[in-house]
Every structure is written in structure tokens, then in C-alpha cells.
Write a protein that holds these residues in place. Structure first.
Motif, PDB file in Angstrom:
ATOM      1  N   ARG A 236       0.839  -1.203   0.000  1.00  0.00           N
ATOM      2  CA  ARG A 236       0.000   0.000   0.000  1.00  0.00           C
ATOM      3  C   ARG A 236       0.868   1.244   0.000  1.00  0.00           C
ATOM      4  N   CYS A 237       0.466   2.228  -0.779  1.00  0.00           N
ATOM      5  CA  CYS A 237       1.151   3.526  -0.766  1.00  0.00           C
ATOM      6  C   CYS A 237       1.022   4.112   0.643  1.00  0.00           C
ATOM      7  N   SER A 238       2.157   4.423   1.271  1.00  0.00           N
ATOM      8  CA  SER A 238       2.133   4.867   2.674  1.00  0.00           C
ATOM      9  C   SER A 238       1.571   6.275   2.826  1.00  0.00           C
ATOM     10  N   GLN A 239       1.499   7.024   1.714  1.00  0.00           N
ATOM     11  CA  GLN A 239       1.042   8.413   1.819  1.00  0.00           C
ATOM     12  C   GLN A 239      -0.468   8.546   1.610  1.00  0.00           C
ATOM     13  N   CYS A 240      -0.963   8.080   0.459  1.00  0.00           N
ATOM     14  CA  CYS A 240      -2.406   8.238   0.213  1.00  0.00           C
ATOM     15  C   CYS A 240      -3.218   7.075   0.775  1.00  0.00           C
ATOM     16  N   LYS A 241      -2.530   5.955   1.065  1.00  0.00           N
ATOM     17  CA  LYS A 241      -3.178   4.767   1.640  1.00  0.00           C
ATOM     18  C   LYS A 241      -4.312   4.215   0.742  1.00  0.00           C
ATOM     19  N   THR A 242      -4.289   4.572  -0.530  1.00  0.00           N
ATOM     20  CA  THR A 242      -5.318   4.136  -1.468  1.00  0.00           C
ATOM     21  C   THR A 242      -4.745   3.251  -2.566  1.00  0.00           C
ATOM     22  N   ALA A 243      -3.643   3.689  -3.178  1.00  0.00           N
ATOM     23  CA  ALA A 243      -3.021   2.922  -4.257  1.00  0.00           C
ATOM     24  C   ALA A 243      -2.302   1.697  -3.689  1.00  0.00           C
TER      25      ALA A 243
ATOM     26  N   LYS B 170       2.201  10.490  -8.563  1.00  0.00           N
ATOM     27  CA  LYS B 170       2.645  11.483  -7.583  1.00  0.00           C
ATOM     28  C   LYS B 170       1.671  12.651  -7.431  1.00  0.00           C
ATOM     29  N   ARG B 171       1.092  13.126  -8.536  1.00  0.00           N
ATOM     30  CA  ARG B 171       0.105  14.208  -8.427  1.00  0.00           C
ATOM     31  C   ARG B 171      -1.184  13.685  -7.797  1.00  0.00           C
ATOM     32  N   GLU B 172      -1.616  12.509  -8.268  1.00  0.00           N
ATOM     33  CA  GLU B 172      -2.833  11.901  -7.735  1.00  0.00           C
ATOM     34  C   GLU B 172      -2.699  11.649  -6.238  1.00  0.00           C
ATOM     35  N   CYS B 173      -1.514  11.253  -5.803  1.00  0.00           N
ATOM     36  CA  CYS B 173      -1.286  10.905  -4.395  1.00  0.00           C
ATOM     37  C   CYS B 173      -1.623  12.082  -3.475  1.00  0.00           C
ATOM     38  N   LYS B 174      -1.167  13.284  -3.851  1.00  0.00           N
ATOM     39  CA  LYS B 174      -1.439  14.472  -3.031  1.00  0.00           C
ATOM     40  C   LYS B 174      -2.931  14.798  -3.024  1.00  0.00           C
ATOM     41  N   CYS B 175      -3.571  14.615  -4.183  1.00  0.00           N
ATOM     42  CA  CYS B 175      -5.012  14.898  -4.265  1.00  0.00           C
ATOM     43  C   CYS B 175      -5.810  13.925  -3.404  1.00  0.00           C
ATOM     44  N   LEU B 176      -5.426  12.646  -3.451  1.00  0.00           N
ATOM     45  CA  LEU B 176      -6.108  11.641  -2.636  1.00  0.00           C
ATOM     46  C   LEU B 176      -5.940  11.938  -1.151  1.00  0.00           C
ATOM     47  N   GLN B 177      -4.731  12.338  -0.752  1.00  0.00           N
ATOM     48  CA  GLN B 177      -4.482  12.659   0.656  1.00  0.00           C
ATOM     49  C   GLN B 177      -5.381  13.798   1.136  1.00  0.00           C
ATOM     50  N   SER B 178      -5.622  14.770   0.245  1.00  0.00           N
ATOM     51  CA  SER B 178      -6.407  15.946   0.641  1.00  0.00           C
ATOM     52  C   SER B 178      -7.865  15.592   0.923  1.00  0.00           C
ATOM     53  N   LEU B 179      -8.354  14.487   0.382  1.00  0.00           N
ATOM     54  CA  LEU B 179      -9.766  14.118   0.556  1.00  0.00           C
ATOM     55  C   LEU B 179      -9.987  13.035   1.606  1.00  0.00           C
ATOM     56  N   LEU B 180      -8.908  12.399   2.069  1.00  0.00           N
ATOM     57  CA  LEU B 180      -9.078  11.292   3.016  1.00  0.00           C
ATOM     58  C   LEU B 180      -9.953  11.700   4.199  1.00  0.00           C
ATOM     59  N   PRO B 181     -10.846  10.807   4.691  1.00  0.00           N
ATOM     60  CA  PRO B 181     -11.004   9.399   4.289  1.00  0.00           C
ATOM     61  C   PRO B 181     -11.949   9.198   3.097  1.00  0.00           C
ATOM     62  N   ARG B 182     -12.425  10.296   2.482  1.00  0.00           N
ATOM     63  CA  ARG B 182     -13.301  10.144   1.323  1.00  0.00           C
ATOM     64  C   ARG B 182     -12.484   9.761   0.094  1.00  0.00           C
ATOM     65  N   LEU B 183     -13.156   9.139  -0.849  1.00  0.00           N
ATOM     66  CA  LEU B 183     -12.527   8.817  -2.125  1.00  0.00           C
ATOM     67  C   LEU B 183     -13.364   9.395  -3.252  1.00  0.00           C
ATOM     68  N   PRO B 184     -12.738  10.003  -4.258  1.00  0.00           N
ATOM     69  CA  PRO B 184     -13.514  10.460  -5.420  1.00  0.00           C
ATOM     70  C   PRO B 184     -14.009   9.265  -6.217  1.00  0.00           C
ATOM     71  N   THR B 185     -15.035   9.441  -7.023  1.00  0.00           N
ATOM     72  CA  THR B 185     -15.558   8.344  -7.832  1.00  0.00           C
ATOM     73  C   THR B 185     -14.534   7.954  -8.908  1.00  0.00           C
ATOM     74  N   ASP B 186     -14.753   6.788  -9.512  1.00  0.00           N
ATOM     75  CA  ASP B 186     -13.858   6.320 -10.574  1.00  0.00           C
ATOM     76  C   ASP B 186     -13.778   7.329 -11.715  1.00  0.00           C
ATOM     77  N   SER B 187     -14.924   7.915 -12.101  1.00  0.00           N
ATOM     78  CA  SER B 187     -14.926   8.849 -13.234  1.00  0.00           C
ATOM     79  C   SER B 187     -14.163  10.128 -12.908  1.00  0.00           C
ATOM     80  N   VAL B 188     -14.239  10.586 -11.664  1.00  0.00           N
ATOM     81  CA  VAL B 188     -13.485  11.773 -11.253  1.00  0.00           C
ATOM     82  C   VAL B 188     -11.989  11.472 -11.256  1.00  0.00           C
ATOM     83  N   ARG B 189     -11.612  10.320 -10.737  1.00  0.00           N
ATOM     84  CA  ARG B 189     -10.193   9.943 -10.734  1.00  0.00           C
ATOM     85  C   ARG B 189      -9.668   9.795 -12.155  1.00  0.00           C
ATOM     86  N   LEU B 190     -10.505   9.235 -13.046  1.00  0.00           N
ATOM     87  CA  LEU B 190     -10.079   9.057 -14.435  1.00  0.00           C
ATOM     88  C   LEU B 190      -9.901  10.413 -15.123  1.00  0.00           C
ATOM     89  N   ALA B 191     -10.846  11.327 -14.902  1.00  0.00           N
ATOM     90  CA  ALA B 191     -10.733  12.666 -15.490  1.00  0.00           C
ATOM     91  C   ALA B 191      -9.470  13.367 -14.988  1.00  0.00           C
TER      92      ALA B 191
END
Length: 436
Positions: A61-68, A84-105
Motif C-alpha cells: 500500500r502507498c504509505s502516503q495516500c493509503k489508497t493505491a 505522484k500528483r494523484e497521491c497528493k489529491c487523494l491525501q487531501s480528501l481522506l477518508p473520502r474517495l472520489p468516484t472512478d470517473s473523477v479519478r479518471l478525469a
């Protein structure tokens, strides 16, 4: 880039499409493509490597975003430039996760940023995507997309606060606003599946976004990791349009058309829809009986979603025995319940019962279609495990006859089938020699 045997054209009543410039034979690989952007589905984030899209029981598990999650440090290192860019964005929303379509965009945006020296190239690739018909979209759907667009802006805020505005001319007009971008992504993304045709993620493949839908398509898509392969399942003549199915085709015309309207905003007028030629078979049997099965399906699907296998199997058994032979196996609702009973039996390790359910489903699937090949392979494995070697060999041969066209002779699934057939031959030879 388009393959030499394909060209873009205006398909009557459908807008842009792809057609053949030469003869394409059944089973031929038409084109393969890597995604411009892709991501693992949130619900499988802990089961599938976010780099190579391989399923594994244990992942790092990615130790920073804990998602990947990744197979190993090698996959993690290779993924870092995109993560690396996604990781910071994921951290900013924890514990929420954006939807698959938002992550893909967002991953699409990150891919464009990484290729900043090639803005024109990427703009051309994006312009290949089909329009999302945002203006004609029902208000309720548009509101849902607006919420996703707001989430996308919030998600990007941490890493690239003014990215969409900064990119300006690098994006085509239809992608410069978050709402338009989300609408176009949801309209053009492909579901990435594993070897068993189970959904594991979503991806954007611009060169293939021009493919139009048909409920009896002449091409199918299969995946090897994230690489998409388009194969012909029928002989295709020069100037014939290449088509795929956007949805599960083993369903009634009314249901298929409703799903296409809701998801893709068009009414299908293919030959199968206009003739409704399979609906009678899928609704065969006494109506009062199959309506009981239809009404029970939502509850059974809920049990499956909860992985309540014991209750699912018990309920499926009861329903199937209650209709007995009065409803043919080809009835759509009986088939779906039989398939759920098969799933439940496999999860509970009840192999004999699973095999009996699997065998009854085999004549009901369309040919040639990867789903039928996978189902045959699944039943063959059950027969092999239960030492019905001759039956298993026959089933594997049938599966191979489909998979060599739908997946190609070099696909790992085809290789696995070849090995299974060799195992059966070896075991039969051993049994034969031991009797002498």
C-alpha cells in the motif's frame, strides 16, 4: 493513430465511426491500444495492482495516500510518475474517495501535464473522443454530472488549483470546462476487465472511441493488463463499419435500449433491436412462473453484493426447483438465477452442484463471444477437478474454439486453455496405460 486497415468516416445516423479499408478475417487482431489514462475501480483498490492491473491476494500500500496498491516495489516505482500528483489529491480528501470517473478525469489531466511539450498531439487525441451530447442530456443526469464536476475541481485544488484554466489551448473547447470534461470522460471510457471478464478498472482509449454500438457486433474487446485488443468475431468486408457492444447483450431489447438511452443518449436501431428476434426465446415458458424469477432477481443481486453466499444459494435453489422444467434453460431470468447459483456454489466449495448449474447455462450464451468462452472454461475446470476428464477435455476444446478468435492465440487465457487440454490428454493416457 489509426491502424492501416481502418479509417474514420461518417456513419449514417450515428455520427463518426470506424470502417474497414480492407478485408478483416474472423479472429484477426484489428488494433491494440494502451490507455491515455486509466485507474483501478475503487471497490477493487485493495485487490488489483494500480500499475499493472494484476489481481493479487496481498499488495503493497502507498504509505502516503493509503489508497493505491502495488504488486511490489518495482510496480510502485514505475507507477510513481503517474501517481505522484494523484497521491497528493487523494491525501487531501481522506477518508473520502472520489468516484472512478473523477479519478479518471484527473488522471487524464495529469497525463496531459506530463506531456506538456506535446499539447497539440494530446489535443488531437482528445478530439477523437465522441461528443457527450451534454445539451440534450436529461436534467437529472446533468445534475449528477455537475456534482462530479464540482468534486473534480475540489480534488484537483490541492495539487493544481488553476490547472484547467492554465491549460487553455492545450485542451479542445469541449474539455476546457470541468462539466464538459466529466461528461466526455463518462461517455467515452471503457471498462477494463481481467481474464475472467470481471471489471477491474476504467480507461480512456481515444483511438477506439469512434467505435459505434451494435447489439450483434462484429468485433469484441479484450484486455491484457491495461492493453486493449480489438478482434473481429466475424469476417468483415472493405467499407463495413466496425462495431462493438457498449453493454451486456444477453438481455431483452427493451432493457438494452433503456440502458443505451440512459448511459449513451441514443436509441439503437440495429437489426437485432428492430427484429427483436431473441426476445421470444429469452421470455419462453409460462409467464406466471418466469415473472416470479424476475421479481426475485433484485433481492438475489443484493445477496450477491453482500457476499451472502449461503442465503443466495438457498434462495436460488428454491426458486429453480419451484419452476422446474416449466421454464426452459434459455429463459433470461432462469439463466441469471442459475448463474448466481453457480457463483454461490463455487464460493462455498460445492463443486458437484456448481458443475451441474454451469452445464445447464452453456447452450444459452451467444457465439462467438468471450463470455461463452469464459463460461465453458469455468465449467471445464470444475469437470477437471471432479475428475470427469473426458468431459473436461471436450469442454476445454469448445472453449478454445471460441477464445482463439475472441482473445487470440497468444493471450494468457488461450495459453492456459492449451495447458489444460494437455493435462487432460496426459491424464487420459496415464489412466489408459494403468489399465493394461
Amino acid at each position: 493513430m489509426m491502424a492501416p486497415i481502418l479509417e474514420r468516416f461518417v456513419s449514417p445516423g450515428k455520427g463518426n465511426g470506424l470502417r474497414a479499408t480492407g478485408r478483416i478475417r474472423k479472429g484477426e487482431l484489428v488494433i491494440s491500444a494502451e490507455p491515455l489514462a486509466c485507474c483501478v475501480s475503487n471497490r477493487l483498490a485493495k485487490e488489483v495492482c494500480h500499475h499493472c492491473f494484476t489481481r493479487r491476494e496481498s499488495l503493497l500500500r502507498c504509505s502516503q495516500c493509503k489508497t493505491a496498491h502495488y504488486c511490489n516495489t518495482a510496480c510502485q516505482k514505475q507507477a510513481w510518475s503517474g501517481h505522484k500528483r494523484e497521491c497528493k489529491c487523494l491525501q487531501s480528501l481522506l477518508p473520502r474517495l472520489p468516484t472512478d470517473s473523477v479519478r479518471l478525469a484527473a488522471r487524464l489531466i495529469f497525463a496531459l501535464v506530463c506531456c506538456w511539450t506535446f499539447p497539440l498531439f494530446n489535443s488531437v487525441k482528445l478530439n477523437v473522443l465522441k461528443e457527450s451530447y451534454l445539451t440534450s442530456m436529461p436534467e437529472k443526469k446533468k445534475q449528477g454530472l455537475s456534482q462530479l464536476a464540482s468534486m473534480l475541481e475540489l480534488y484537483l485544488q490541492q495539487e493544481v488549483p488553476d490547472l484547467l484554466q492554465e491549460m487553455g489551448s492545450a485542451l479542445p473547447p469541449s474539455c476546457q470546462e470541468p462539466l464538459s470534461l466529466i461528461a466526455k470522460v463518462t461517455c467515452n471510457c471503457f471498462t477494463i476487465s481481467d481474464g475472467e471478464l470481471q471489471e477491474i478498472g476504467v480507461g480512456l482509449y481515444p483511438s477506439l472511441s469512434l467505435l459505434n454500438h451494435d447489439c450483434r457486433p462484429n468485433c469484441v474487446m479484450v484486455f491484457e493488463g491495461t492493453k486493449l485488443e480489438l478482434r473481429a468475431v466475424r469476417d468483415i468486408d472493405p467499407e463495413d463499419e466496425l462495431t462493438i457492444s457498449y453493454i451486456e447483450t444477453l438481455s431483452l431489447t427493451e432493457d438494452r435500449q433503456r440502458q443505451l438511452e440512459e448511459q449513451y443518449h441514443f436509441t439503437c436501431h440495429c437489426q437485432r433491436c428492430d427484429s427483436r428476434d431473441k426476445d421470444g426465446l429469452m421470455l419462453s415458458g409460462e409467464e406466471g412462473k418466469w415473472r416470479l424469477l424476475k421479481e426475485a432477481l433484485p433481492r438475489l443481486e443484493g445477496l450477491k453484493a453482500e457476499s451472502n453466499w449461503e442465503m443466495l444459494l438457498e434462495s436460488s435453489r428454491h426458486l429453480l426447483s419451484s419452476v422446474g422444467g416449466e421454464i426452459p434453460e434459455e429463459n433470461l431470468y432462469k439463466l441469471r438465477i442459475t448463474d448466481m447459483a453457480l457463483d454461490a456454489s463455487v464460493h462455498l466449495g460445492r463443486w458437484e452442484e456448481a458443475m451441474s448449474y454451469g452445464v445447464t447455462t452453456l447452450p444459452c450464451y451467444p457465439d462467438p463471444h468471450p463470455v461463452h468462452g469464459i463460461q465453458l472454461m469455468r465449467v471445464g475446470k470444475l469437470q477437471h477437478y471432479l475428475e470427469n476428464i473426458e468431459d473436461a477435455l471436450d469442454t476445454f476444446k469448445q472453449a478454445y474454439g471460441i477464445v482463439k478468435f475472441t482473445h487470440g492465440e497468444d493471450h494468457p487465457l488461450t495459453t492456459e486453455l492449451t495447458m489444460k487440454m494437455k493435462e487432460c490428454h496426459s491424464e487420459m493416457d496415464h489412466h489408459s496405460s494403468s489399465r493394461r
